[in-house]
Write a protein that holds these residues in place. Structure first.
Motif, PDB file in Angstrom:
ATOM      1  N   CYS A   1      31.336  47.042  43.922  1.00 58.21           N
ATOM      2  CA  CYS A   1      30.585  45.956  43.798  1.00 58.21           C
ATOM      3  C   CYS A   1      31.155  45.270  42.472  1.00 58.21           C
ATOM      4  N   CYS A   2      32.235  45.149  42.521  1.00 61.23           N
ATOM      5  CA  CYS A   2      33.082  44.684  41.236  1.00 61.23           C
ATOM      6  C   CYS A   2      32.548  43.341  40.614  1.00 61.23           C
ATOM      7  N   GLY A   3      32.034  42.491  41.546  1.00 61.60           N
ATOM      8  CA  GLY A   3      31.994  40.972  40.980  1.00 61.60           C
ATOM      9  C   GLY A   3      32.923  40.321  40.537  1.00 61.60           C
ATOM     10  N   THR A   4      32.902  39.804  39.367  1.00 61.31           N
ATOM     11  CA  THR A   4      33.961  39.225  38.694  1.00 61.31           C
ATOM     12  C   THR A   4      34.963  39.976  38.004  1.00 61.31           C
ATOM     13  N   GLY A   5      35.056  41.378  38.100  1.00 63.03           N
ATOM     14  CA  GLY A   5      35.871  42.396  37.781  1.00 63.03           C
ATOM     15  C   GLY A   5      36.030  42.881  36.346  1.00 63.03           C
ATOM     16  N   ALA A   6      34.632  42.960  35.762  1.00 63.94           N
ATOM     17  CA  ALA A   6      34.712  43.584  34.327  1.00 63.94           C
ATOM     18  C   ALA A   6      35.047  45.015  34.324  1.00 63.94           C
ATOM     19  N   GLY A   7      34.581  45.710  35.381  1.00 61.58           N
ATOM     20  CA  GLY A   7      35.002  46.917  35.482  1.00 61.58           C
ATOM     21  C   GLY A   7      36.469  47.434  35.551  1.00 61.58           C
ATOM     22  N   LEU A   8      37.155  46.367  36.272  1.00 66.19           N
ATOM     23  CA  LEU A   8      38.582  46.889  36.213  1.00 66.19           C
ATOM     24  C   LEU A   8      39.131  46.960  35.071  1.00 66.19           C
ATOM     25  N   ASP A   9      38.688  46.433  34.001  1.00 66.22           N
ATOM     26  CA  ASP A   9      39.089  46.764  32.482  1.00 66.22           C
ATOM     27  C   ASP A   9      38.972  48.503  32.259  1.00 66.22           C
ATOM     28  N   VAL A  10      37.998  48.876  32.495  1.00 66.10           N
ATOM     29  CA  VAL A  10      37.515  50.208  32.418  1.00 66.10           C
ATOM     30  C   VAL A  10      38.604  51.205  33.112  1.00 66.10           C
ATOM     31  N   LEU A  11      38.649  50.843  34.273  1.00 61.44           N
ATOM     32  CA  LEU A  11      39.736  51.435  35.363  1.00 61.44           C
ATOM     33  C   LEU A  11      41.058  51.383  34.955  1.00 61.44           C
ATOM     34  N   ALA A  12      41.737  50.409  34.290  1.00 63.67           N
ATOM     35  CA  ALA A  12      42.852  49.855  33.999  1.00 63.67           C
ATOM     36  C   ALA A  12      43.341  51.138  32.459  1.00 63.67           C
ATOM     37  N   ARG A  13      42.126  51.390  31.792  1.00 67.53           N
ATOM     38  CA  ARG A  13      42.279  52.188  30.881  1.00 67.53           C
ATOM     39  C   ARG A  13      42.541  53.707  31.134  1.00 67.53           C
ATOM     40  N   VAL A  14      42.014  54.115  32.292  1.00 68.45           N
ATOM     41  CA  VAL A  14      41.887  55.533  32.854  1.00 68.45           C
ATOM     42  C   VAL A  14      42.805  55.800  33.933  1.00 68.45           C
ATOM     43  N   CYS A  15      43.136  55.048  34.553  1.00 70.86           N
ATOM     44  CA  CYS A  15      43.843  55.229  35.667  1.00 70.86           C
ATOM     45  C   CYS A  15      45.390  54.758  35.780  1.00 70.86           C
ATOM     46  N   ARG A  16      46.045  55.699  36.238  1.00 70.82           N
ATOM     47  CA  ARG A  16      47.845  55.552  35.869  1.00 70.82           C
ATOM     48  C   ARG A  16      48.477  54.543  37.050  1.00 70.82           C
ATOM     49  N   GLU A  17      47.948  54.804  38.259  1.00 72.41           N
ATOM     50  CA  GLU A  17      48.660  54.073  39.276  1.00 72.41           C
ATOM     51  C   GLU A  17      48.489  52.840  39.816  1.00 72.41           C
ATOM     52  N   ARG A  18      46.898  52.702  40.321  1.00 75.45           N
ATOM     53  CA  ARG A  18      46.428  51.671  40.816  1.00 75.45           C
ATOM     54  C   ARG A  18      44.845  51.699  40.889  1.00 75.45           C
ATOM     55  N   VAL A  19      44.585  50.171  40.922  1.00 77.17           N
ATOM     56  CA  VAL A  19      42.983  50.042  40.711  1.00 77.17           C
ATOM     57  C   VAL A  19      42.578  49.035  41.492  1.00 77.17           C
ATOM     58  N   THR A  20      41.341  49.078  42.395  1.00 75.89           N
ATOM     59  CA  THR A  20      41.039  48.225  43.236  1.00 75.89           C
ATOM     60  C   THR A  20      39.334  47.730  42.821  1.00 75.89           C
ATOM     61  N   GLY A  21      39.202  46.474  43.321  1.00 79.70           N
ATOM     62  CA  GLY A  21      37.773  46.016  43.127  1.00 79.70           C
ATOM     63  C   GLY A  21      37.355  45.603  44.715  1.00 79.70           C
ATOM     64  N   VAL A  22      36.401  46.259  44.907  1.00 85.09           N
ATOM     65  CA  VAL A  22      35.489  45.907  46.328  1.00 85.09           C
ATOM     66  C   VAL A  22      34.191  44.954  46.071  1.00 85.09           C
ATOM     67  N   ASP A  23      33.958  43.919  46.865  1.00 87.84           N
ATOM     68  CA  ASP A  23      32.628  43.235  46.798  1.00 87.84           C
ATOM     69  C   ASP A  23      32.597  42.340  48.069  1.00 87.84           C
ATOM     70  N   PHE A  24      31.320  41.883  48.511  1.00 84.49           N
ATOM     71  CA  PHE A  24      31.024  41.289  49.787  1.00 84.49           C
ATOM     72  C   PHE A  24      31.127  39.862  49.318  1.00 84.49           C
TER      73      PHE A  24
END
Length: 255
Positions: free
Chosen positions: A63-86
């Motif tokens: 439920c990523c919305g406008t993607g604020a949580g992707l900034d968190v994932l980018a800090r702790v994930c090495r290869e890929r991050v995905t946002g999902v929302d309806f």
């Protein structure tokens, strides 16, 4: 409460009388200028708490919305991050504003969190501020979907704020909002599910256990403590268990 770039009262009224999906499509262009957007302070605290638990390979923002949580994932994930929302509108804003210029690859998927279109492809799932859109009876199924997309020993993490003290202004504000939403949904269709007081930590622990997780609580010290000494904000970190859902498990959250 809202910046000058935020939605007008009329726009909010139109959103509130729409379905959840349509409402967020309408709100999307101005969502980041509302108090509903997860504050940077929360994002930074969660990222700091997750860093010692990683590094992770692939992360999903549920439920990523406008993607604020992707900034968190980018800090702790090495290869890929995905946002999902309806909400197609929210994802469009996320694509424009939340591109990560360096680091893991980023992708966006439109889907309902209750029917995720992934296999066990992630070792970290996070979510911020979305659980009020799910009724309590939906939580075991929702958490089961999260478990299904996590790899063995994968991690599901989300912050939870302590409820306001009974009788405080915050208590009456949330109580009034939820009551207004219940009246709205009793009188108007389609329903708009958004409740602040239905996501209770004890119920969450039991739903996570039923779905096949072992959950622990991590205090986020950046937000201090309540007068009784308990943390104002905790991070729930739920580890995927190897056992299939339905087998016996403790129904509590470990502190």
């Amino acid at each position: 409460m809202f910046s000058p770039e935020g939605p007008t009262l009329r726009e909010l009224a139109v959103q509130a009388l729409s379905s959840v999906e349509r409402g967020y499509d309408l709100l999307a262009p101005k969502f980041d200028h509302t108090p509903y957007r997860t504050p940077e302070r929360v994002l930074d605290a969660v990222a700091g708490a997750l860093e010692p638990l990683g590094p992770f390979t692939a992360g999903l923002d549920l439920c990523c919305g406008t993607g604020a949580g992707l900034d968190v994932l980018a800090r702790v994930c090495r290869e890929r991050v995905t946002g999902v929302d309806f909400s197609a509108g929210m994802l469009e804003v996320a694509r424009r504003r939340r591109a990560v210029p360096a680091g893991p690859a980023v992708s966006w998927v439109r889907a309902d969190a209750r029917t995720l279109p992934f296999g066990p492809a992630f070792d970290l799932v996070v979510s911020f501020g979305a659980f009020g859109h799910f009724l309590p009876r939906e939580l075991p199924g929702l958490f089961g979907q999260v478990r299904s997309v996590l790899r063995s020993d994968g991690c599901f993490a989300f912050p939870v704020a302590a409820p306001p003290r009974a009788g405080s202004p915050g208590y009456w504000t949330l109580l009034g909002f939820d009551a207004a939403m219940r009246v709205r949904n009793a009188l108007w269709r389609p329903p708009f599910v958004m409740y602040y007081r239905t996501f209770r930590l004890g119920d969450v622990g039991r739903a996570l256990a039923r779905a096949g997780f072992r959950a622990d609580l991590h205090a986020l010290p950046e937000f201090g403590h309540r007068p009784d000494g308990s943390p104002r904000v905790r991070l729930v970190v739920a580890r995927r268990l190897a056992r299939p859902p339905g087998q016996p498990a403790a129904g509590r959250v470990n502190s």
